[in-house]
Structure formats: C-alpha cells, structure tokens
Design a protein around this motif. Structure first.
Motif, PDB file in Angstrom:
ATOM      1  N   GLY A 155       0.800  -1.219   0.000  1.00  0.00           N
ATOM      2  CA  GLY A 155       0.000   0.000   0.000  1.00  0.00           C
ATOM      3  C   GLY A 155       0.834   1.271   0.000  1.00  0.00           C
ATOM      4  N   HIS A 156       1.896   1.262   0.797  1.00  0.00           N
ATOM      5  CA  HIS A 156       2.768   2.437   0.848  1.00  0.00           C
ATOM      6  C   HIS A 156       3.468   2.649  -0.495  1.00  0.00           C
ATOM      7  CE1 HIS A 156       2.526   1.246   5.157  1.00  0.00           C
ATOM      8  NE2 HIS A 156       2.322   2.548   5.276  1.00  0.00           N
ATOM      9  N   CYS A 157       3.918   1.557  -1.083  1.00  0.00           N
ATOM     10  CA  CYS A 157       4.561   1.601  -2.401  1.00  0.00           C
ATOM     11  C   CYS A 157       3.592   2.185  -3.428  1.00  0.00           C
ATOM     12  CB  CYS A 157       5.001   0.192  -2.790  1.00  0.00           C
ATOM     13  SG  CYS A 157       5.658   0.018  -4.461  1.00  0.00           S
ATOM     14  N   ALA A 158       2.346   1.724  -3.416  1.00  0.00           N
ATOM     15  CA  ALA A 158       1.350   2.222  -4.363  1.00  0.00           C
ATOM     16  C   ALA A 158       1.117   3.717  -4.189  1.00  0.00           C
ATOM     17  CB  ALA A 158       0.043   1.445  -4.205  1.00  0.00           C
ATOM     18  N   ASN A 159       1.106   4.196  -2.953  1.00  0.00           N
ATOM     19  CA  ASN A 159       0.978   5.636  -2.727  1.00  0.00           C
ATOM     20  C   ASN A 159       2.159   6.386  -3.343  1.00  0.00           C
ATOM     21  OD1 ASN A 159      -1.463   5.979  -1.426  1.00  0.00           O
ATOM     22  ND2 ASN A 159      -0.589   6.271   0.603  1.00  0.00           N
ATOM     23  N   LEU A 160       3.370   5.898  -3.083  1.00  0.00           N
ATOM     24  CA  LEU A 160       4.562   6.565  -3.620  1.00  0.00           C
ATOM     25  C   LEU A 160       4.581   6.567  -5.140  1.00  0.00           C
ATOM     26  CD1 LEU A 160       7.332   5.293  -1.200  1.00  0.00           C
ATOM     27  CD2 LEU A 160       6.597   7.659  -1.493  1.00  0.00           C
ATOM     28  N   MET A 161       4.067   5.523  -5.743  1.00  0.00           N
ATOM     29  CA  MET A 161       4.126   5.378  -7.199  1.00  0.00           C
ATOM     30  C   MET A 161       2.892   5.924  -7.916  1.00  0.00           C
ATOM     31  SD  MET A 161       7.069   4.200  -7.632  1.00  0.00           S
ATOM     32  CE  MET A 161       6.864   4.090  -9.408  1.00  0.00           C
ATOM     33  N   ASP A 162       1.867   6.310  -7.200  1.00  0.00           N
ATOM     34  CA  ASP A 162       0.616   6.750  -7.815  1.00  0.00           C
ATOM     35  C   ASP A 162       0.849   7.969  -8.710  1.00  0.00           C
ATOM     36  OD1 ASP A 162      -1.958   7.741  -8.411  1.00  0.00           O
ATOM     37  OD2 ASP A 162      -2.745   7.042  -6.489  1.00  0.00           O
ATOM     38  N   PRO A 163       0.597   7.833 -10.022  1.00  0.00           N
ATOM     39  CA  PRO A 163       0.838   8.955 -10.930  1.00  0.00           C
ATOM     40  C   PRO A 163      -0.133  10.118 -10.725  1.00  0.00           C
ATOM     41  CG  PRO A 163      -0.210   7.146 -12.099  1.00  0.00           C
ATOM     42  CD  PRO A 163       0.110   6.642 -10.716  1.00  0.00           C
ATOM     43  N   ALA A 164      -1.199   9.917  -9.959  1.00  0.00           N
ATOM     44  CA  ALA A 164      -2.144  11.000  -9.694  1.00  0.00           C
ATOM     45  C   ALA A 164      -1.548  12.059  -8.773  1.00  0.00           C
ATOM     46  CB  ALA A 164      -3.428  10.450  -9.078  1.00  0.00           C
ATOM     47  N   PHE A 165      -0.589  11.670  -7.949  1.00  0.00           N
ATOM     48  CA  PHE A 165      -0.010  12.627  -7.006  1.00  0.00           C
ATOM     49  C   PHE A 165       1.048  13.484  -7.692  1.00  0.00           C
ATOM     50  CE2 PHE A 165      -1.219   9.236  -3.799  1.00  0.00           C
ATOM     51  CZ  PHE A 165      -2.403   9.867  -3.464  1.00  0.00           C
ATOM     52  N   GLU A 166       1.011  14.790  -7.389  1.00  0.00           N
ATOM     53  CA  GLU A 166       1.934  15.744  -8.000  1.00  0.00           C
ATOM     54  C   GLU A 166       2.765  16.510  -6.977  1.00  0.00           C
ATOM     55  OE1 GLU A 166      -0.727  18.313 -10.171  1.00  0.00           O
ATOM     56  OE2 GLU A 166      -1.325  19.394  -8.358  1.00  0.00           O
TER      57      GLU A 166
END
Length: 193
Positions: A155-166
């Motif tokens: 889950g933490h990895c997915a947050n870090l990699m989420d392309p939606a975050f800028e």
C-alpha cells in the motif's frame, strides 16, 4: 497508508469511517488516545527534519528516484515510472503537525488524537486538493530507511508510485522520552484542485 480521491475521502470521513490501513514502521493503527485537556500540537515544517541535513531536497530526490524507476507493489500491482513530484510547504506543514502530535501523545495512527483526518489536517494547512494519500512510519533513522520500508509495503509503495499525485510534504519528528519510537514520520501526497 491512506489514499483516496476528494469525493470518496470526504464522504467516508463524514460518515466517520476513514478506511485506514495499518502502516509499517512499528506501532499499531488502533484507536488514538484521547487528547489531554489543553494539549495542542503544532510544528514548523522546517523544524520537522529529525536533524537530517538537506532534509527536503534529499527526501524529494529519493522519492522521485523511486518514482522514476517504476515498481512492483505486490498485491497493488506494477507501476510504470511516474512523473516527479514537487515539494509543497502546506503539505509539509500538515505532515509536521501530525508527526509532532504522534510523538508528543505517543500514538501511531492516520487519525489524529483529537479525531482529525488526513483531509482535515491538509485543509487546515490551506492546500486545496482533489486527491490525497498519506504514509506514516515510526522508528526509522533516515530518509533511505523510511522510503525503502515504504517501497517494501504494497500500500505504501502504491501511494509513492501513484501517478495521480503531483506534490508531497514529508516530516520527521523525534520521539520524546515517553514515546514508543525514536522517530515519527508522515508523508502527505496530493494533487491540487
């Protein structure tokens, strides 16, 4: 790890259920203790660096290095390389206040001791968002250690990699003599409206 879009997060938090998953780095994600009478937690983002020289630039470079490489986040899937995020002072301020609150009141949770959610904290810091995520950790002694730990957690990895975050803001606050952990980390990730 906590990640949601604005409509879903606001609806879930209004209903009193902020859909929070447990986070790595020690501690539990159980109920936070009640806020003692008169207790407040505020922190300057510039002071929430655990004494690490070049904290913001080092953290930003390390997180963007991970995003540029792409990653397999276990059950959350594989992520292609993602665009670099930028540092945001309002997100760093929200992260700093949460890390200080956890360290001061000796708890480990996405929900503040006084019941505030991630959305509440980011709103209070003045960031107008359309998507939010948060990673917390406790006990790590450096930026590489905390980012490496998050990259090993689906889950933490997915947050870090989420392309939606800028944009991101990261904080590290040392624990006190009464704290369970030596450090308390909060990473807030977002996309502006």
């Amino acid at each position: 790890m906590l990640s949601m879009s604005e409509p879903l997060l606001r609806a879930a938090c209004v209903a009193g259920v902020c859909l929070i998953s447990a986070c790595g780095g020690g501690g539990s994600d159980g109920a936070a203790p009640a806020l003692p009478t008169g207790a407040t937690a505020s922190a300057s983002a510039s002071a929430a660096d655990c004494g690490i020289p070049g904290f913001a630039s080092t953290a930003l470079a390390r997180i963007n290095q991970a995003r540029a490489a792409g990653a397999s986040c276990g059950a959350r899937g594989s992520f292609a390389p993602a665009a670099a995020v930028r540092w945001n002072d309002a997100l760093a301020e929200a992260a700093a206040a949460h890390s200080l609150d956890m360290a001061t009141l000796n708890y480990f949770s996405h929900t503040s001791a006084d019941g505030r959610s991630l959305a509440d904290r980011v709103d209070a810091a003045g960031y107008a968002w359309s998507a939010l995520g948060e990673n917390i950790a406790a006990g790590q002694v450096g930026i590489d250690a905390v980012v490496d730990g998050w990259m090993r957690s689906d889950g933490h990895c997915a947050n870090l990699m989420d392309p939606a975050f800028e944009a991101i803001g990261l904080a590290c606050v040392p624990g006190s003599s009464g704290s369970a952990y030596r450090t308390y980390w909060t990473l807030d990730l977002a996309r502006a409206r």
